[in-house]
Write a protein that holds these residues in place. Structure first.
Motif, PDB file in Angstrom:
ATOM      1  N   ASP A   3      18.954 -16.242   0.597  1.00 20.80           N
ATOM      2  CA  ASP A   3      18.135 -16.965   1.574  1.00 20.80           C
ATOM      3  C   ASP A   3      17.146 -17.890   0.871  1.00 20.80           C
ATOM      4  O   ASP A   3      16.949 -19.034   1.282  1.00 20.80           O
ATOM      5  CB  ASP A   3      17.346 -15.975   2.442  1.00 20.80           C
ATOM      6  CG  ASP A   3      18.218 -15.194   3.397  1.00 20.80           C
ATOM      7  OD1 ASP A   3      19.350 -15.636   3.675  1.00 20.80           O
ATOM      8  OD2 ASP A   3      17.759 -14.138   3.875  1.00 20.80           O
ATOM      9  N   GLU A   4      16.548 -17.386  -0.175  1.00 24.84           N
ATOM     10  CA  GLU A   4      15.541 -18.147  -0.887  1.00 24.84           C
ATOM     11  C   GLU A   4      16.147 -19.404  -1.527  1.00 24.84           C
ATOM     12  O   GLU A   4      15.515 -20.462  -1.563  1.00 24.84           O
ATOM     13  CB  GLU A   4      14.860 -17.263  -1.944  1.00 24.84           C
ATOM     14  CG  GLU A   4      13.985 -16.151  -1.350  1.00 24.84           C
ATOM     15  CD  GLU A   4      14.750 -15.000  -0.699  1.00 24.84           C
ATOM     16  OE1 GLU A   4      15.950 -14.782  -1.007  1.00 24.84           O
ATOM     17  OE2 GLU A   4      14.143 -14.318   0.147  1.00 24.84           O
ATOM     18  N   LYS A   9      17.126 -25.400  -1.052  1.00 24.84           N
ATOM     19  CA  LYS A   9      18.090 -26.454  -0.730  1.00 24.84           C
ATOM     20  C   LYS A   9      17.626 -27.245   0.499  1.00 24.84           C
ATOM     21  O   LYS A   9      17.718 -28.476   0.525  1.00 24.84           O
ATOM     22  CB  LYS A   9      19.465 -25.824  -0.481  1.00 24.84           C
ATOM     23  CG  LYS A   9      20.575 -26.801  -0.199  1.00 24.84           C
ATOM     24  CD  LYS A   9      21.899 -26.048  -0.011  1.00 24.84           C
ATOM     25  CE  LYS A   9      23.000 -26.976   0.439  1.00 24.84           C
ATOM     26  NZ  LYS A   9      24.253 -26.250   0.698  1.00 24.84           N
ATOM     27  N   ILE A  10      17.110 -26.525   1.513  1.00 27.41           N
ATOM     28  CA  ILE A  10      16.640 -27.180   2.739  1.00 27.41           C
ATOM     29  C   ILE A  10      15.450 -28.088   2.448  1.00 27.41           C
ATOM     30  O   ILE A  10      15.329 -29.160   3.043  1.00 27.41           O
ATOM     31  CB  ILE A  10      16.275 -26.123   3.817  1.00 27.41           C
ATOM     32  CG1 ILE A  10      17.533 -25.389   4.265  1.00 27.41           C
ATOM     33  CG2 ILE A  10      15.559 -26.759   5.000  1.00 27.41           C
ATOM     34  CD1 ILE A  10      17.268 -24.162   5.118  1.00 27.41           C
ATOM     35  N   PHE A  17      19.655 -26.939   6.988  1.00 30.99           N
ATOM     36  CA  PHE A  17      19.037 -25.914   7.830  1.00 30.99           C
ATOM     37  C   PHE A  17      20.071 -25.154   8.663  1.00 30.99           C
ATOM     38  O   PHE A  17      19.869 -24.002   9.028  1.00 30.99           O
ATOM     39  CB  PHE A  17      17.972 -26.532   8.747  1.00 30.99           C
ATOM     40  CG  PHE A  17      17.094 -25.515   9.407  1.00 30.99           C
ATOM     41  CD1 PHE A  17      16.099 -24.866   8.689  1.00 30.99           C
ATOM     42  CD2 PHE A  17      17.272 -25.184  10.735  1.00 30.99           C
ATOM     43  CE1 PHE A  17      15.301 -23.920   9.292  1.00 30.99           C
ATOM     44  CE2 PHE A  17      16.474 -24.231  11.353  1.00 30.99           C
ATOM     45  CZ  PHE A  17      15.478 -23.592  10.623  1.00 30.99           C
ATOM     46  N   GLY A  18      21.184 -25.782   8.931  1.00 32.10           N
ATOM     47  CA  GLY A  18      22.255 -25.133   9.692  1.00 32.10           C
ATOM     48  C   GLY A  18      22.742 -23.848   9.049  1.00 32.10           C
ATOM     49  O   GLY A  18      23.212 -22.939   9.745  1.00 32.10           O
ATOM     50  N   ILE A  55       9.519 -25.886  11.182  1.00 31.29           N
ATOM     51  CA  ILE A  55       8.212 -26.537  11.076  1.00 31.29           C
ATOM     52  C   ILE A  55       7.366 -25.907   9.970  1.00 31.29           C
ATOM     53  O   ILE A  55       6.658 -26.605   9.247  1.00 31.29           O
ATOM     54  CB  ILE A  55       7.468 -26.472  12.429  1.00 31.29           C
ATOM     55  CG1 ILE A  55       8.169 -27.377  13.445  1.00 31.29           C
ATOM     56  CG2 ILE A  55       6.001 -26.844  12.287  1.00 31.29           C
ATOM     57  CD1 ILE A  55       7.675 -27.218  14.873  1.00 31.29           C
ATOM     58  N   ASN A  56       7.452 -24.592   9.830  1.00 30.19           N
ATOM     59  CA  ASN A  56       6.582 -23.868   8.892  1.00 30.19           C
ATOM     60  C   ASN A  56       7.267 -23.493   7.588  1.00 30.19           C
ATOM     61  O   ASN A  56       6.771 -22.641   6.856  1.00 30.19           O
ATOM     62  CB  ASN A  56       6.035 -22.610   9.570  1.00 30.19           C
ATOM     63  CG  ASN A  56       5.171 -22.946  10.754  1.00 30.19           C
ATOM     64  OD1 ASN A  56       4.198 -23.674  10.623  1.00 30.19           O
ATOM     65  ND2 ASN A  56       5.538 -22.437  11.920  1.00 30.19           N
ATOM     66  N   LEU A  57       8.379 -24.102   7.300  1.00 33.57           N
ATOM     67  CA  LEU A  57       9.151 -23.744   6.112  1.00 33.57           C
ATOM     68  C   LEU A  57       8.334 -23.855   4.827  1.00 33.57           C
ATOM     69  O   LEU A  57       8.487 -23.033   3.928  1.00 33.57           O
ATOM     70  CB  LEU A  57      10.403 -24.623   6.022  1.00 33.57           C
ATOM     71  CG  LEU A  57      11.552 -24.062   5.226  1.00 33.57           C
ATOM     72  CD1 LEU A  57      11.956 -22.688   5.723  1.00 33.57           C
ATOM     73  CD2 LEU A  57      12.741 -24.987   5.308  1.00 33.57           C
TER      74      LEU A  57
END
Length: 175
Positions: A3-4, A9-10, A17-18, A55-57
């Motif tokens: 995930d990290e 990457k995002i 994000f998909g 929004i808070n990534l």
């Protein structure tokens, strides 16, 4: 990919994000449904979770587990929804025990499912969410601790109490 790593990457390519949506959509739908029991609202709340995450990534601490962070957001949204709606906390999803073909066994198992569902419906939210996160979402004590913002020791105590409480409820239902 962890995930990290996907988060990194995002940050470079927002179109990635998909991957987070694909990874967490069903898990979040299941978790939120267990908490609010309103099929019509689950998808809206899951969508709201992903919007908040997007929004808070940049506020996500990569030293923590992403799964704990996203489940915490889902938890907060579900609890806020329930406060607004003032609904009872219920678990309505069917619990599947087995897919055996024997009709008598199937009838007995369906009756057992109904009784178990009644017991689960009777649990307070603090016990339900621990059971759901641990047994249905397979989160560790640490991940549950991060998600619910409670110490790991409290997770262990609540899980133990939830199991005892569930057992007592089921025994009173004569399972």
């Amino acid at each position: 990919m962890t995930d990290e790593q996907i988060i990194e990457k995002i940050k470079k390519d927002k179109d990635a994000f998909g991957e987070i949506i694909d990874r967490y959509q069903k898990k979040l739908e299941r978790y939120i449904f267990y908490l609010i029991s309103d099929k019509n609202e689950v998808l809206d709340l899951v969508q709201e979770v992903f919007i908040k995450v997007y929004i808070n990534l940049n506020g996500f601490n990569p030293k923590k587990k992403f799964s704990s962070w996203i489940f915490r957001i889902a938890h907060n949204l579900a609890v806020n929804y329930l406060k607004k709606k003032k609904k009872d906390f219920r678990l309505n999803e069917k619990i599947k025990i087995s897919d055996e073909k024997d009709i008598e066994d199937d009838l007995e198992k369906k009756e057992l499912e109904k009784t178990l569902q009644k017991c689960l419906d009777s649990l307070p939210i603090n016990y339900k969410e621990i059971l759901v996160l641990y047994y249905f979402e397979n989160l560790s004590y640490e991940e549950i601790s991060d998600s619910l913002k409670i110490p790991p020791g409290t997770v262990a105590v609540r899980l133990s109490r939830a199991k005892k409480y569930l057992k007592t409820l089921c025994q009173n239902q004569k399972i």
